[in-house]
Structures are given as C-alpha cells and as structure tokens.
Design a protein around this motif. Structure first.
Motif, short mmCIF file in Angstrom:
data_model
loop_
_atom_site.label_atom_id
_atom_site.label_comp_id
_atom_site.label_asym_id
_atom_site.label_seq_id
_atom_site.Cartn_x
_atom_site.Cartn_y
_atom_site.Cartn_z
N ILE A 1 46.70 36.94 -13.27
CA ILE A 1 48.06 37.37 -12.93
C ILE A 1 48.04 38.83 -12.49
O ILE A 1 48.62 39.20 -11.48
N SER A 2 47.30 39.66 -13.24
CA SER A 2 47.31 41.09 -12.89
C SER A 2 46.54 41.34 -11.59
O SER A 2 46.83 42.31 -10.88
N ALA A 3 45.57 40.47 -11.26
CA ALA A 3 44.89 40.63 -9.96
C ALA A 3 45.92 40.50 -8.83
O ALA A 3 45.88 41.25 -7.86
N VAL A 4 46.88 39.59 -9.02
CA VAL A 4 47.92 39.40 -8.00
C VAL A 4 48.89 40.58 -7.99
O VAL A 4 49.20 41.14 -6.93
N THR A 5 49.35 41.00 -9.18
CA THR A 5 50.34 42.08 -9.22
C THR A 5 49.76 43.39 -8.70
O THR A 5 50.43 44.17 -8.04
N ARG A 6 48.47 43.61 -8.97
CA ARG A 6 47.80 44.82 -8.46
C ARG A 6 47.72 44.80 -6.93
O ARG A 6 47.98 45.79 -6.25
N LYS A 7 47.33 43.62 -6.40
CA LYS A 7 47.23 43.46 -4.95
C LYS A 7 48.59 43.72 -4.28
O LYS A 7 48.67 44.34 -3.24
N LYS A 8 49.64 43.26 -4.95
CA LYS A 8 50.99 43.40 -4.39
C LYS A 8 51.62 44.76 -4.69
O LYS A 8 52.69 45.08 -4.18
N GLY A 9 51.00 45.50 -5.62
CA GLY A 9 51.57 46.80 -5.98
C GLY A 9 52.88 46.69 -6.74
O GLY A 9 53.80 47.48 -6.54
N VAL A 10 52.97 45.67 -7.61
CA VAL A 10 54.20 45.46 -8.39
C VAL A 10 53.85 45.53 -9.87
O VAL A 10 52.79 45.08 -10.30
N PHE A 11 54.74 46.10 -10.69
CA PHE A 11 54.50 46.22 -12.13
C PHE A 11 54.36 44.84 -12.78
O PHE A 11 55.12 43.93 -12.47
N PHE A 12 53.44 44.78 -13.75
CA PHE A 12 53.25 43.56 -14.55
C PHE A 12 53.65 43.87 -15.98
O PHE A 12 53.03 44.69 -16.66
N THR B 1 60.44 42.22 -4.45
CA THR B 1 59.95 42.03 -5.82
C THR B 1 59.65 43.38 -6.48
O THR B 1 58.90 44.19 -5.92
N ILE B 2 60.22 43.59 -7.66
CA ILE B 2 59.98 44.85 -8.38
C ILE B 2 59.26 44.65 -9.71
O ILE B 2 58.75 45.61 -10.28
N LEU B 3 59.21 43.41 -10.23
CA LEU B 3 58.61 43.21 -11.54
C LEU B 3 58.16 41.76 -11.72
O LEU B 3 58.86 40.83 -11.30
N VAL B 4 56.99 41.61 -12.38
CA VAL B 4 56.54 40.29 -12.81
C VAL B 4 56.53 40.32 -14.33
O VAL B 4 55.96 41.23 -14.94
N ALA B 5 57.19 39.36 -14.96
CA ALA B 5 57.27 39.30 -16.43
C ALA B 5 56.72 37.96 -16.91
O ALA B 5 57.40 36.93 -16.83
N ILE B 6 55.48 37.95 -17.36
CA ILE B 6 54.85 36.73 -17.86
C ILE B 6 54.29 37.02 -19.25
O ILE B 6 53.55 38.00 -19.43
N MET B 7 54.61 36.16 -20.22
CA MET B 7 54.17 36.39 -21.59
C MET B 7 52.66 36.28 -21.72
O MET B 7 51.99 35.64 -20.91
#
Ligand SMILES: *Cc1c(COP(=O)(O)O)cnc(C)c1O
Length: 390
Positions: free
Chosen positions: A165-176, A144-150
């Motif tokens: 959502i950003s709590a998850v992306t931060r934990k995973k180290g992936v751009f939001f 996974t390289i990117l999460v795109a949620i409006m």
C-alpha cells in the motif's frame, strides 16, 4: 483452580499490566503536576515523565519522540488524522481513499467528512479481508489527499499488505494513514520500513490504561501537516490542546516498552495456543475460519459455527468465558458484522461467528477449558436446531 469467567476478548480491551500500574501511581498523588507548568518542580517532573513516555512510545514504532502527539485514544487519533488532513488540504483536493473494513472510528469520521464535501472511496476487500494494491492505485484521482487503510482488522486479525500500500502512496505522493490499534505492540511495526505517514494507536489495547493514545505524524520525507481539531492552550505543538493525562501517558509509555521487550516471545506463545484452539474447534462439522490465515495477528481467530447463532452460543458460555460476536462496538445491534459481510461470509455464518482474542494473561489451562466448553455448548445448541443433521 481456574478462575471464571476467563477472558478471551483482548481485542476489545486489555487489563493494565501491574508493572504499568506501578509506574502510573505516583503521578496521581505526589507527582500530580501539570506538564505545562514551567515555573516549578511539580510541572518539571510531570513534563519529564511525559517526555520519557514519548520516547518509549516512539521507540515501539521506529519513530522519533517529536513525531508523537498524545490523544485520549485511537478514536480521537483517527478523528484528528482524517479531519485534520482534510481541513488542511481541502483546497488542494477533497478525495480520501479508505476501505470497507475499517473500524467505525474511521468509517463514521469519513461519513462526517462527506457531509462537509469530502469525496470518499471505500475499497472492497477480497475473501481473505485484504485490500488489493492495484485496486488502490486505480482509485486515485488528481484530488486524492489521503489514503486511510488499517494495519490489522479488529474482528478477524487480518493484517493488510501495508508495504504494498505504501509503495503506491509513495509513488502517488499522497499521505498514508493507518489505524494500527490492533497491531502496535503485537507485531513489529516500523513506520519508516512500512512507509507510513500517520499512525493511530491506543494504550488500553496493549496493557496500558484507558484514556491514552497517540497519533504518529511523520516529520520529514514527507512532513505531515494537519489542522488541530481541539484548540486551546497549544499543548502537543498546538496540534492537540488540553492538559496532558500524565499518569495515563506514563503508563502508556511503560506499556510500549514492555510490548517491545516481550512481543516476540508472547507472539510465539499465543499463536501456538490460538492454533490449538482453532484446530480443536475446526474438528466440529460446518465450522470455518474468517479472514486470512496467512496474514494474521498471532493472538486472534474468528470462527463461524454453522447452525448456531452467536447470541445463543454467547449466552450459553458467558458465565464462564468472555468472547465477542463481531466487534464489541456493534454488538448492541443484531445485524451480522459488516466486516464479515465484506469478506463475502454468508449471513447465517456471520451470525454464528465468534472472535477469540488471546493475550498476555492467557494460560494454556484456559485454552483447554475453552475448547471443552465450546465443543460441549455447540453440540448442545445444534441438537436443538431442527436444521442440524448429524
Ligand atoms: C479499539 C479500536 C479503536 C478505538 O480505540 P479507542 O482507544 O478505544 O478509542 C480504533 N480502531 C481500532 C482498529 C480498534 O481496534
């Protein structure tokens, strides 16, 4: 006297605020310089206007001016974010997570990337139109390289659980990345508080001119890198070449400043009128609100009227009131909206749905007129429908 037709379709586009027009005008005429011209005062003036606007735009979302890339609008910003990150990181991974209710500018870009080898997960939403952060977390892959949620949905006004959502992306180290076109300028957004790394938005949805927009790219913790999608003279730090739309950008900056100043009182005024409109229309039988009523933009309501086709309803009222059925972009098709379908709204209800979006120049008199007109037209159409029983 009420001037007709009155406009309740601010999610499609907004008129330019006269204060925005006033700022723009000189950049068409006496200050017509190219912001990239370094050798004379025409260029310096244009470049100063762009820098000033960059600060106004950044200031609205809690960013710094060096994090703003000017584009032609949100469609271009969405394309740049998705394609740019995919191209930059595809050697690390090809997986993108998005949702089924995104705007076409995101969904169709994802479809395009799938043809180029991307692996895209389209998260479902619940009946309120919300993505589940636990489902998001479970969708991650090593690639996974990117999460795109409006940020907020254009058809229903539903506001996504961005911080979860950003709590998850931060934990995973992936751009939001978030397409915040409908939310910027309408509700408070702070890219640092919200944990967003890339944010797309558009001038013409917030009382600025058409043809200007921006992509926020976080500069640190983490620093976002992406590959340019338009090459040329190296404008916008080489990320988006092309002579800058100086009048448009100056107007966009002013529009951001005005939204920042007036957002709070405007949200209060518009949500009161939206609620009045909604409550009055819900008194009709077989009438339902689509999307979340807990997490919602202040100026939007999407309502389904059973035993009425939105096309019939819209042609019945369009000489007096401008509203939209589904999203403006898909209103050429007769298919019920994919966003409402994703919420589990039955086809016949989705076909009878109307999006009302209020804005800066809406008046209470207009709302009162709309209430009467809609009730009258719906009652008329229903009496003509053999399935309707009073
Ligand atoms: C309007 C809209 C867009 C497209 O913006 P443009 O500036 O018109 O290209 C993208 N995403 C959302 C959510 C929108 O509402």
């Amino acid at each position: 006297m009420l001037k007709l037709p009155l406009y309740l379709d601010y999610n499609a586009t907004t008129p330019c605020d006269p204060r925005v027009m006033e700022v723009m005008t000189p950049y068409f005429t006496e200050n017509f310089g190219n912001a990239a011209s370094r050798d004379h005062s025409f260029g310096w003036h244009a470049s100063e206007a762009v820098q000033y606007a960059r600060e106004q735009v950044a200031g609205l979302i809690g960013a710094v001016s060096t994090e703003i890339i000017f584009t032609s609008g949100a469609t271009e910003a969405d394309n740049l974010a998705l394609k740019g990150v995919f191209e930059m990181f595809r050697s690390k991974g090809n997986h993108i997570i998005t949702s089924v209710v995104e705007h076409k500018a995101v969904l169709d870009t994802c479809r395009h990337l799938e043809k180029l080898g991307a692996d895209v997960t389209y998260l479902k939403v619940n009946s309120e139109g919300l993505v589940d952060p636990e489902e998001l977390e479970a969708a991650f892959k090593p690639t996974t390289i990117l999460v795109a949620i409006m940020y907020a949905n254009n058809e229903t006004g539903t506001v996504m659980p961005v911080k979860k959502i950003s709590a998850v992306t931060r934990k995973k180290g992936v751009f939001f990345f978030s397409d915040a076109t409908q939310a910027v300028g309408k509700i408070p957004i702070d890219v640092n508080n919200d944990g967003i790394d890339l944010l797309a938005f558009s001038s013409h949805k917030m009382y600025g001119p058409k043809g200007a927009g921006a992509l926020f790219l976080r500069r640190k913790d983490p620093r976002v890198k992406l590959t340019a999608q338009i090459d040329g003279g190296g404008h916008e730090r080489g990320i988006r070449s092309g002579t800058l739309n100086v009048p448009g950008i100056a107007g966009f900056g002013k529009a951001c400043e005005l939204c920042k100043q007036e957002m709070k009182q405007e949200a209060k005024r518009l949500s009161a009128w939206r609620d009045k409109l909604e409550t009055s229309l819900l008194k009709l039988k077989d009438t339902f609100v689509n999307g979340s009523t807990r997490f919602r933009l202040p100026h939007v309501t999407n309502i389904s009227f059973n035993f009425v086709e939105s096309e019939g309803l819209i042609s019945g009222i369009q000489k007096d009131i401008a509203v939209s059925s589904g999203s403006a972009c898909s209103s050429a098709s007769r298919e019920p909206s994919y966003v409402l379908k994703a919420l589990g709204v039955a086809d016949e209800l989705a076909r009878g749905s109307i999006r009302f979006s209020l804005g800066r120049f809406t008046t209470e008199e207009q709302i009162d007129f709309a209430i009467v007109k809609f009730i009258e037209t719906i009652n008329q159409l229903r009496t003509l429908n053999p399935y309707w029983k009073t």
